[in-house]
Write an enzyme that holds these catalytic residues in place. Structure first.
Site, PDB file in Angstrom:
ATOM      1  N   ASP A 166      32.523 -52.209   3.744  1.00  0.00           N
ATOM      2  CA  ASP A 166      31.681 -51.744   2.643  1.00  0.00           C
ATOM      3  C   ASP A 166      32.465 -51.932   1.340  1.00  0.00           C
ATOM      4  O   ASP A 166      33.288 -51.095   0.965  1.00  0.00           O
ATOM      5  CB  ASP A 166      31.278 -50.280   2.846  1.00  0.00           C
ATOM      6  CG  ASP A 166      30.353 -49.777   1.737  1.00  0.00           C
ATOM      7  OD1 ASP A 166      30.247 -50.457   0.688  1.00  0.00           O
ATOM      8  OD2 ASP A 166      29.747 -48.696   1.906  1.00  0.00           O
ATOM      9  N   LYS A 173      26.317 -52.455  -6.299  1.00  0.00           N
ATOM     10  CA  LYS A 173      26.814 -52.039  -7.619  1.00  0.00           C
ATOM     11  C   LYS A 173      26.990 -53.205  -8.605  1.00  0.00           C
ATOM     12  O   LYS A 173      26.006 -53.666  -9.158  1.00  0.00           O
ATOM     13  CB  LYS A 173      28.089 -51.212  -7.450  1.00  0.00           C
ATOM     14  CG  LYS A 173      27.794 -49.887  -6.721  1.00  0.00           C
ATOM     15  CD  LYS A 173      28.752 -48.764  -7.035  1.00  0.00           C
ATOM     16  CE  LYS A 173      28.175 -47.434  -6.604  1.00  0.00           C
ATOM     17  NZ  LYS A 173      28.602 -46.962  -5.292  1.00  0.00           N
ATOM     18  N   PHE A 187      32.005 -42.657   2.248  1.00  0.00           N
ATOM     19  CA  PHE A 187      30.768 -42.604   1.460  1.00  0.00           C
ATOM     20  C   PHE A 187      30.069 -43.950   1.575  1.00  0.00           C
ATOM     21  O   PHE A 187      30.597 -44.975   1.153  1.00  0.00           O
ATOM     22  CB  PHE A 187      30.999 -42.285  -0.026  1.00  0.00           C
ATOM     23  CG  PHE A 187      29.690 -42.180  -0.763  1.00  0.00           C
ATOM     24  CD1 PHE A 187      28.975 -40.985  -0.793  1.00  0.00           C
ATOM     25  CD2 PHE A 187      29.124 -43.298  -1.367  1.00  0.00           C
ATOM     26  CE1 PHE A 187      27.738 -40.903  -1.427  1.00  0.00           C
ATOM     27  CE2 PHE A 187      27.882 -43.216  -2.011  1.00  0.00           C
ATOM     28  CZ  PHE A 187      27.192 -42.023  -2.039  1.00  0.00           C
TER      29      PHE A 187
HETATM   30  C1  PLP Z   1      27.750 -46.398  -4.234  1.00  0.00           C
HETATM   31  C2  PLP Z   1      28.108 -46.723  -2.836  1.00  0.00           C
HETATM   32  C3  PLP Z   1      27.126 -46.885  -1.843  1.00  0.00           C
HETATM   33  C4  PLP Z   1      25.661 -46.616  -2.092  1.00  0.00           C
HETATM   34  O1  PLP Z   1      25.121 -47.412  -3.089  1.00  0.00           O
HETATM   35  P1  PLP Z   1      23.695 -46.995  -3.740  1.00  0.00           P
HETATM   36  O2  PLP Z   1      23.356 -48.186  -4.605  1.00  0.00           O
HETATM   37  O3  PLP Z   1      23.949 -45.756  -4.560  1.00  0.00           O
HETATM   38  O4  PLP Z   1      22.749 -46.771  -2.635  1.00  0.00           O
HETATM   39  C5  PLP Z   1      27.547 -47.260  -0.592  1.00  0.00           C
HETATM   40  N1  PLP Z   1      28.841 -47.474  -0.307  1.00  0.00           N
HETATM   41  C6  PLP Z   1      29.811 -47.316  -1.238  1.00  0.00           C
HETATM   42  C7  PLP Z   1      31.231 -47.578  -0.871  1.00  0.00           C
HETATM   43  C8  PLP Z   1      29.487 -46.918  -2.534  1.00  0.00           C
HETATM   44  O5  PLP Z   1      30.436 -46.737  -3.425  1.00  0.00           O
END
Ligand code: PLP
Length: 399
Positions: free
Chosen positions: A226, A255, A141
């Protein structure tokens, strides 16, 4: 009077149904607790998908936001403002990287990582034009843009959004041989979550991240980590890659970087990597704005001391230790204050369990049918963890 049903119906009436929220309408919050429009209090065990690692309205973060709101909120990157350098400098030091590029949302930071990796591939590695390949993982994700959903393996996230962006190859998460086999001369990067959050807190086999680092180094490929959900204290270390002593070529953050106040994301990398960007080749109107940087500075300061990382590690041991003894779960995974539990589908669905937890004053959200993710703010107390686990125990027993 119970105000909730009407407010829930109103929200349903006026929005696209791209979420299926729990029927609770929140008006206030502090620390690990939120209050709804009927005055009922709930312990927040989702913490904005880890955007609220430091709790709701952390005093130091709120003070910084207030002070900045009274001075300067936006300049655009056409000019430099006085919060910019300090934020980028502190974040570079926190990540051990040379340069930082702030953006807003996580998806934008991932898009930035993809663009930079491709450009690095053409300009530095020497990949032929248009041929760059990035290897990604099953069940990943990374956000919701058309390019990012192009390499999702989740039909819900991907279906009907084509045509899809080419240039990605998906391999099994945690399988180092599959990764090695996918590499060719045009491979520029490996993009992965050190722990997969949305997939249900999937922790890869021990040694995997170190092996990925080695494979990337051996093949002159960038390791893009990520850490949007796994980073900034959630797993008991500053970054999840730290558990294996691994330094990725790029940290991707989001986040919690915005302290639960403003959307703040960033990538951090070496001169060689982020240095490929030249004026006009990438940008964002709001990226690195004064309010974002002022809050971000305080977020990094909170992490510089290591207290939250330590707390997350200790509280996480308690949480995972207690969860392991519960009947009715088919799996308990996690690291630090981050747990993914699979509820025995014979007992109830994740949705049913979330609704029952809501009744008992605990906010948690299901994912993928029977999984529930527990990621409370790191300011939660031991007694509050016990409260959440007791609620879960009662819910499972009642089935
Ligand atoms: C939440 C998330 C994203 C996307 O972040 P947004 O601020 O919602 O665009 C990307 N990578 C990971 C691992 C995430 O948990």
């Amino acid at each position: 009077m119970n105000l909730t049903p009407g407010a829930v119906a109103d929200a349903e009436r006026w929005t696209a149904h791209n979420y299926h929220p729990l029927p609770v309408v929140i008006t206030e919050a502090e620390g690990a607790w939120v209050t709804d429009i009927d005055g009922k209090r709930y312990l927040d065990c989702l913490a904005g998908y880890s955007a609220l690692n430091f709790g709701h309205r952390h005093p130091q973060l709120i003070a910084a936001a207030h002070a900045q709101l009274d001075r300067l909120t936006l300049t655009s990157r056409a000019f430099i403002h006085d919060q910019f350098a300090e934020f980028c400098h502190r974040l570079a030091q926190l990540t051990g990287q040379d340069l930082v590029l702030p953006m807003n949302t996580g998806a934008e930071a991932v898009e930035t990582a993809i663009k930079v990796a491709r450009k690095w591939g053409y300009r530095v590695k020497g990949v032929p034009a248009g041929k760059a390949k990035i290897i990604v993982m099953s069940d990943n994700f990374h956000g919701r843009t058309t390019t990012i959903v192009s390499f999702s393996t989740d039909p819900e996230a991907r279906d009907d959004y084509g045509p899809y962006t080419p240039g990605f190859e998906i391999v099994a998460y945690g399988d180092i041989l599959a990764l090695e086999e996918a590499i060719d001369d045009n491979t520029v990067a490996v993009l992965l979550e050190p722990i997969q959050g949305e997939a249900g807190v999937i922790v890869p086999p021990s040694g995997y991240l170190a092996a990925v680092r080695q494979v990337c180094t051996d093949n002159n490929i960038l390791f893009l980590a990520d850490e949007i959900q796994s980073g900034l204290g959630r797993t008991g270390k500053t970054f999840a890659v730290d558990h294996e002593g691994v330094q990725p070529d790029m940290h991707i953050m989001g986040k919690a970087l915005g302290g639960g106040i403003v959307p703040v994301s960033a990538v951090a990398a070496s001169h060689e990597v982020l240095g490929v960007l030249t004026p006009g080749s990438h940008g964002s109107t709001f990226g690195g704005n004064p309010l974002a940087c002022a809050v971000g500075i305080e977020v990094v300061k909170l992490l510089e001391k290591g207290e939250y990382q330590q707390r997350s590690a200790e509280l996480g041991q308690r949480l995972l230790g207690e969860l392991e003894h519960l009947d009715g779960l088919t799996a308990v995974r996690g690291k630090g204050l981050w747990a993914g539990i699979d509820i025995d589908p014979k007992l109830m669905s994740g949705r049913t369990a979330s609704l029952a937890l809501l009744e008992r004053g605990v906010l948690a959200k299901d994912t993928h049918g029977s999984t529930i993710r527990l990621a409370p703010p790191i300011v939660i107390s031991e007694a509050e963890i016990d409260f959440a686990v007791d609620a879960l125990k009662t819910v499972l027993k009642s089935a």
